[in-house]
Scaffold this motif. Sequence first.
Motif, PDB file in Angstrom:
ATOM      1  N   PRO A  42      18.443 -34.098  -8.992  1.00 25.68           N
ATOM      2  CA  PRO A  42      19.196 -34.668  -7.873  1.00 25.68           C
ATOM      3  C   PRO A  42      19.037 -33.796  -6.630  1.00 25.68           C
ATOM      4  CG  PRO A  42      20.694 -33.596  -9.402  1.00 25.68           C
ATOM      5  CD  PRO A  42      19.344 -33.583 -10.052  1.00 25.68           C
ATOM      6  N   GLY A  43      19.032 -34.418  -5.492  1.00 26.65           N
ATOM      7  CA  GLY A  43      18.847 -33.698  -4.232  1.00 26.65           C
ATOM      8  C   GLY A  43      17.769 -34.350  -3.409  1.00 26.65           C
ATOM      9  N   GLY A  44      17.189 -33.577  -2.506  1.00 24.45           N
ATOM     10  CA  GLY A  44      16.094 -34.071  -1.698  1.00 24.45           C
ATOM     11  C   GLY A  44      16.486 -34.631  -0.346  1.00 24.45           C
ATOM     12  N   SER A  45      17.774 -34.768  -0.118  1.00 22.98           N
ATOM     13  CA  SER A  45      18.312 -35.172   1.190  1.00 22.98           C
ATOM     14  C   SER A  45      19.675 -34.503   1.306  1.00 22.98           C
ATOM     15  CB  SER A  45      18.439 -36.691   1.288  1.00 22.98           C
ATOM     16  OG  SER A  45      19.373 -37.189   0.348  1.00 22.98           O
ATOM     17  N   PRO A  46      20.207 -34.348   2.520  1.00 29.61           N
ATOM     18  CA  PRO A  46      21.487 -33.631   2.657  1.00 29.61           C
ATOM     19  C   PRO A  46      22.604 -34.213   1.795  1.00 29.61           C
ATOM     20  CG  PRO A  46      20.445 -33.841   4.801  1.00 29.61           C
ATOM     21  CD  PRO A  46      19.603 -34.642   3.854  1.00 29.61           C
TER      22      PRO A  46
END
Length: 209
Positions: A42-46
């Motif tokens: 999970p993640g990859g953008s704010p």
Amino acid sequence: MSGKGLFITFEGIDGSGKSTQARLLADHLTAQGRDVVLTREPGGSPGAEEIRALVLQGDPDRWSAQTEILLFTAARRDHMERTILPALEAGKVVICDRFADSTRMYQGLSRGDLRGDVDALHARMIGVEPDLTLLIDMDPTQGLSRALSRQTKEERFEEFGEALQAAMRAGFLALAEEFAARFRVIDGARAIDDVARDVQAIVQKRLAA
């Protein structure tokens, strides 16, 4: 599904070396002059990174399995909108460390028979599969040892133990058969450079297709 670019994902149990291989592939393709976006889930953008902190840190039992599925899907949707789709539409190579296959395993398998729920929500809210998925296969005992040696705050799933790792490995191999058109299985129990050469050969063949 992914427009002009190429969407590559890495999957595998914790400690398999997939994150290292994703980075090495990104470096390799960048050195060839390709425009590459290296990201993670999970993640990859704010917004998705904020959700990552919620699900991978703290008491692992504070969320129900169904709530986790919703959280991961929300993170993925934001990641798709803000990072992955714009890059693919611009013709870039997107390399993602984990994607929906990990949710199919960790939430859909490890916390009950919820694969159907994961797939239904994915179809409704995401609707995209990778062009190529590289499964770095690893012995569960070795993978768990590697994962726990990192000693980070994000040992959310590694703490579930070797039995989970073994179930996840079997599950990932089953996914590789189910989605054989996009999966390639690579033996991760070798020197990093040897694994990287296999990864590069598979990706170069896909890029030339």
